[in-house]
Write an enzyme that holds these catalytic residues in place. Structure first.
Site, PDB file in Angstrom:
ATOM      1  N   LYS A 170       0.866  -1.202   0.152  1.00  0.00           N
ATOM      2  CA  LYS A 170       0.022   0.005   0.015  1.00  0.00           C
ATOM      3  C   LYS A 170       0.771   1.190   0.006  1.00  0.00           C
ATOM      4  O   LYS A 170       1.650   1.258   0.790  1.00  0.00           O
ATOM      5  CB  LYS A 170      -0.688  -0.035   1.067  1.00  0.00           C
ATOM      6  CG  LYS A 170      -2.342   0.630   1.024  1.00  0.00           C
ATOM      7  CD  LYS A 170      -3.190   0.348   2.110  1.00  0.00           C
ATOM      8  CE  LYS A 170      -4.292   1.071   1.817  1.00  0.00           C
ATOM      9  NZ  LYS A 170      -5.400   0.963   2.919  1.00  0.00           N
ATOM     10  N   GLU A 176     -19.925  -4.568   9.167  1.00  0.00           N
ATOM     11  CA  GLU A 176     -20.964  -4.010   9.935  1.00  0.00           C
ATOM     12  C   GLU A 176     -21.960  -4.890  10.597  1.00  0.00           C
ATOM     13  O   GLU A 176     -22.542  -4.529  11.616  1.00  0.00           O
ATOM     14  CB  GLU A 176     -21.561  -2.810   8.824  1.00  0.00           C
ATOM     15  CG  GLU A 176     -20.787  -1.772   8.311  1.00  0.00           C
ATOM     16  CD  GLU A 176     -19.725  -2.378   7.176  1.00  0.00           C
ATOM     17  OE1 GLU A 176     -20.045  -3.640   6.685  1.00  0.00           O
ATOM     18  OE2 GLU A 176     -18.885  -1.693   6.620  1.00  0.00           O
ATOM     19  N   ARG A 223     -25.841  -1.783   5.826  1.00  0.00           N
ATOM     20  CA  ARG A 223     -25.284  -3.043   5.803  1.00  0.00           C
ATOM     21  C   ARG A 223     -25.599  -3.811   6.927  1.00  0.00           C
ATOM     22  O   ARG A 223     -25.697  -5.203   7.091  1.00  0.00           O
ATOM     23  CB  ARG A 223     -23.661  -3.163   5.889  1.00  0.00           C
ATOM     24  CG  ARG A 223     -23.295  -2.689   4.409  1.00  0.00           C
ATOM     25  CD  ARG A 223     -23.566  -3.797   3.529  1.00  0.00           C
ATOM     26  NE  ARG A 223     -22.643  -4.843   3.154  1.00  0.00           N
ATOM     27  CZ  ARG A 223     -21.460  -4.854   2.336  1.00  0.00           C
ATOM     28  NH1 ARG A 223     -21.172  -3.882   1.736  1.00  0.00           N
ATOM     29  NH2 ARG A 223     -20.945  -5.879   2.400  1.00  0.00           N
TER      30      ARG A 223
END
Lengths: 675, 675
Positions: free
Chosen positions: A282, A367, A395
């Site tokens: 990343k 979630e 969600r």
């Protein structure tokens, strides 16, 4: 060397390049991304990490015919640059410009508008099954991050994909982070594996055996199966994917473009679900980003000067105000704990984690489970605060229903990004939360008008015996609404009058209080005096606020009114007086089923005449595209000028003579009813 | 032998029994369940399978202090019988009687009211973390089926639970079926494993090593770890659970109560998450149920005579009507395909599967992924129909938003059990779907009034270019609404007048059309003539229907009306005429945010006077308990008598003189506006 990027008009151009050119192009793409994101803000670190992988996929597949799905979608910048959108890439996230997420209106290469995580594998399974049913020979590829792949929906997708008897390539882009470091038992396993395995070793093995793999059909499958067996010694995460029915290949170096092309070519036509595990870094190519990928996940505009990177500062955000308010609550009440679903930075919980590490939980991009865990914590006697974006709480709607509301547990939902979100656009606006939460019995819905009110709302929430949700937008906090001593404390179902005035009433919800006050100030310059009410609650809604704003329906004929209510009949010719005192509700939410609807329904139940009510909010039948938040507010008529214009329009439609009489009546009513 | 069951007043009584007594008790419990479910209907096969496991858990733990969570919850009958509810067990699912699901109001042993699958592990994780934070020493146990455990939320829960550094016992109750045979790649792995493994062998090994396992603390953990290693040879599903951070033990015979007690005692105090894999037989003890566990999952009342079992037949269900309608559509259009999330029987898709096996998919208990797969299929050119219970579509709300609505894909949702569900009660009512779907841009919401209308609604849905949802209740289909030639075809956003009458207007949605007509017939016997409209659409709502029913707000003062609209001002003294013609909306849905709200909002937008509107539906601020569907409809005032009573009440409140004039006006309006 002459720049290569300007010559790439479509992925076909990639296939003409030698390995050295591809490697050079990767560098140019990284420069382009840093330049544009530095100017416009956006998702940086993940896009820097996925350059070679994206190039390799576009080299091997033809995604005008084959199908490419991005999970989450914030890592699709390279894909956009390579598919004819480099010239316009500097308009990223700007009004009318390139979206920060895949967007079907932009390109035939974008199949789904996405922004929420974990869905691509299931969607790809549907695409694959659909192509088979339509007897179309299309390759299907889904790219998923290592945080997303352990999301519940992703797991459900893998579980279904594993039953396919055809090609499907799932690429696991493993950079050991989602937005924050990946959470959960599975992530811990993967981390152990990363430490112990040497994918250089794997790479050598693959290089050795790959020439033996034929490129199509059954033979490829069998050969790959053997390859896999040979790789197994150095491989560990294969187990779960194999149990799900996948062939597992990896992990591979995600920055060796030539090798990736070679490998993906070998995998392209395997008639079986394959999981290709690719290790990427990343922030690759910018050491300041690799050193702090969380900060550079989705930074505001920044400037790079040598090794120094300066990120633009805004004012104090609602997120920061929430973090401070929560820490304040937690200091006073040791039952208060906080949960996030992989967004410690975005929700402000990073700060809470430092103050109360034991009372903090990051459950990963999960979630649904996060809300269930909160319900369990609450049942155990804690006061859990779920800090979550409005759009992501969708969600967990069923968990809010079953584990929280049906039990009557006082879990607290703090919904950041409620309303218009600016550059992230349609996939991230929080425009549905009032609608889907308001129908849940006994749920309390509130919205603070400034930072101090946020603390007061939270204090009330902690004291309640029922579930509650607090919403606030992605913005800096406004100037305080109250001059001295801060706001009066939140009292359940009670609004606060912010300004008096007899010509019109503006009922403002949450973030719209400041805009409503500014509108009132604008109107005052034109001689129009507005009453501005900070509604504070969308549920239970303040019935006194409704009674003060609206006039009763004439006569005894209001059948909607409860029989207990005294309808103030007025038979001397002023029966429609309610209709000429404009009442405007203002909210950052869809006008279908939101705060305005709650006002309308309540006024109707109370037997009030609602003819003079206008509901301002986000449009009910279209999506607002990405752009600046200020621009989006203006587009919806939710800035001060827009609100003022509606008040003036309403007044213009009314009979001026009646208006004068009305104004007096409304004031008299207000005085009579509110001490 | 004297019956033992009557002597069991609480789980403590179990601990006094010898093994032979426990085995005898298991048989008595099975007899009791068959007797009561045979009379009342309910969940049978799963409860027959879990008798010994439930007894063993209650013997080892004390769940007044320790915590027991049931996933789904329909398998908790044995638990109820053992925890002081045997005497009242014959009231199962009856009004005021024992609920068919765990219910906190019934017993301190029931912690959560549940009915939706996959959530118990996450909730248990929260309970475990909460107990640790509160410094309370409580054992936590979650019981999960083999279909539920591969639900996404369950996976998210396992992934979090695996990070716990304390006791947590997850019992996998593996009967190789959910409601239907378990689906997905993981289920296939488990099936292979079941065939290859001999858990008798495992049992022997455990018996051999168990005496070496101390009962508490670190020593137990270490010993168990060794035990696990020794068991590994015969074990395969351990991999995934171990990767998630669990100790895996199993599989064990779930019908050997003495052995289960022994094993659970050994596992009780292990300070680490443990997954205990237990193999049970669905329908155990009744060969007719083990032979057909799908039919006996949740049968209607039945009679057992020797080897012959006769299940009570009802009339033709909406579910059956849907199945036939869908098969009809699929015959005419080869793009039509159908998906279920583990409910082929409950949704009627069993029949579709036989007719079109290739165009059928059961994605397991994975509502979220099911909707994503449907979106992929749709993008690939198919016309997927997701057949799902209204209450379970809540699990996929965000997928409906992101993968379907945001893309504008014409996926069709056929929502069974929309409205009151009778015996299953609060956890299963479909009372939110209009509210949460109505705010989604471009979604079409419709409801047929009879079986033939269902086919017509489906035909329209298949022809649309936007997403749509069709709702119908858990009931038999009513008598046809139309005498000859069936209903006129569905036209987008157009209602149908079912009956004319000038005294009141009833706007009925879906299943309520028949009740509204019956109410009108009742009213006619009292000289009151009602107009009954079959609204057909909650979105887009028929504006002509609204204009015909309501009167405009008096004067030009309606600021809500669009300026383009001609407000029919009437200044000769009849300005409030709209207020004395009662208008009643009727729906099987919460009155907050449902069809009635849509009518109110639309009338308001069109500048109509809404004072005479009354909204009938399910109450907005409480849950309706289990009972008969007819009783629940009556409780909500949604039966014919209830609707008629509201019309009469509305008329009584109105001035009788005005009513007469009104009636004439309303008819004139209706004639003028509807050809």
């Amino acid at each position: 060397m002459k720049p290569i990027l300007p010559t790439i008009e479509s992925p076909a151009d990639l296939r003409k390049l030698a390995t050295a050119d591809l490697e050079h192009l990767a560098g140019e793409i990284r420069e382009r991304i840093i330049e544009v994101v530095g100017r416009n803000g956006g998702h940086l670190a993940s896009n820097l990490g996925i350059v070679e992988l994206t190039m390799a996929l576009h080299t091997v597949f033809d995604f005008r015919h084959d199908r490419l799905l991005w999970d989450v979608g914030h890592q699709a910048y390279v894909h956009k640059i390579l598919t004819g959108r480099n010239a316009r890439f500097d308009t990223l996230r700007k009004p009318g410009g390139i979206s920060g997420f895949p967007n079907v209106d932009e390109s035939e290469y974008d199949l789904f508008n996405v922004g929420h995580a974990g869905t691509a594998i299931a969607t790809a399974t549907g695409l694959a099954r659909g192509a088979s049913l339509r007897k179309e020979d299309r390759g299907v590829v889904a790219i998923v991050g290592d945080a997303s792949i352990f999301n519940g929906v992703a797991f459900e997708g893998l579980n279904q994909a594993g039953t396919l008897r055809r090609q499907l390539l799932v690429v696991l882009n493993d950079n050991s982070m989602g937005i924050a470091p990946t959470q959960g038992g599975m992530a811990e396993s993967l981390a152990k594996f990363r430490i112990s395995s040497t994918y250089e070793e794997t790479k050598r093995r693959v290089k050795k055996y790959l020439p033996q793999v034929p490129l199509v059909g059954k033979a490829a499958f069998d050969a790959l199966d053997q390859l896999k067996e040979r790789l197994k010694a150095s491989v560990s995460p294969h187990q779960i994917f194999e149990q799900l029915g996948f062939l597992y290949v990896g992990p591979m170096d995600g920055h060796d473009v030539a090798h990736l092309i070679e490998l993906i070519t070998a995998l392209k036509d395997v008639n079986h679900p394959v999981l290709l595990h690719v290790h990427t870094e990343k922030g690759r190519g910018a050491d300041w980003a690799t050193a702090d990928p969380e900060t550079f996940h989705s930074p505001k505009p920044f400037k790079v000067e040598g090794r120094r990177v300066e990120i633009q500062c805004g004012g104090r955000s609602w997120t920061a105000a929430f973090a401070d308010a929560l820490i304040g609550c937690a200091k006073e009440d040791d039952r208060v704990c906080a949960l996030t679903a992989a967004m410690p930075d975005g929700t402000g919980l990073n700060k809470f984690r430092k103050a109360f590490p034991d009372r903090y939980l990051d459950a990963g991009i999960a979630e649904s489970a996060t809300v269930d865990i909160a319900a369990g914590l609450c049942k155990a006697g804690m006061r859990p605060v779920v800090a979550i974006y409005s759009t992501f709480l969708q969600r967990a709607f069923d968990q809010v229903f079953q584990e929280v509301v049906l039990q009557g547990l006082p879990v607290i939902f703090c919904m950041d990004r409620a309303g218009l979100v600016g550059g992230d656009g349609a996939v991230h606006h929080g425009f549905l939360d009032i609608a889907y939460l308001r129908s849940l019995p006994n749920m309390v819905l509130m919205a603070p008008g400034d930072a101090e009110e946020l603390r007061s709302a939270l204090d009330l929430a902690v004291s309640l015996k029922v579930p509650s949700a607090i919403r606030y937008p992605r913005d800096t906090v406004p100037d305080p609404l109250f001059d001295n001593g801060g706001p009066p404390r939140f009292v359940l179902g009670r609004s606060i009058v912010l300004r008096n005035g007899g010509d019109a009433t503006i009922l403002a919800y949450g973030s719209m209080c400041r805009n409503a006050l500014d509108a009132a100030a604008l109107l005052a310059t034109q001689g129009v005096e507005s009453r501005v009410v900070n509604a504070r609650f969308a549920k239970p809604i303040d019935q006194e606020m409704i009674r003060a704003a609206f006039s009763p329906v004439a006569g005894e004929s209001s059948m909607a009114a409860s029989s207990a209510m005294t309808v103030q009949a007025d038979r001397d010719g002023e029966i429609d007086r309610g209709c000429v005192h404009p009442i405007i509700t203002v909210e950052e939410h869809s006008t279908a089923g939101g705060f305005g609807s709650a006002v309308l329904e309540t006024a109707h139940q109370l037997g009030m005449s609602t003819g003079s009510l206008r509901i301002l909010g986000m449009p009910a039948d279209r999506f607002i595209a990405h752009g600046s938040r200020a621009g989006q507010l203006a587009e919806c008529g939710l800035d001060a000028a827009g609100i003022a214009a509606v008040v003036l329009d309403s007044l213009r439609r009314a009979d001026p003579v009646t208006v004068e009489r009305q104004t007096a009546n409304a004031d008299a009513l207000a005085c009579a009813r509110r001490p």
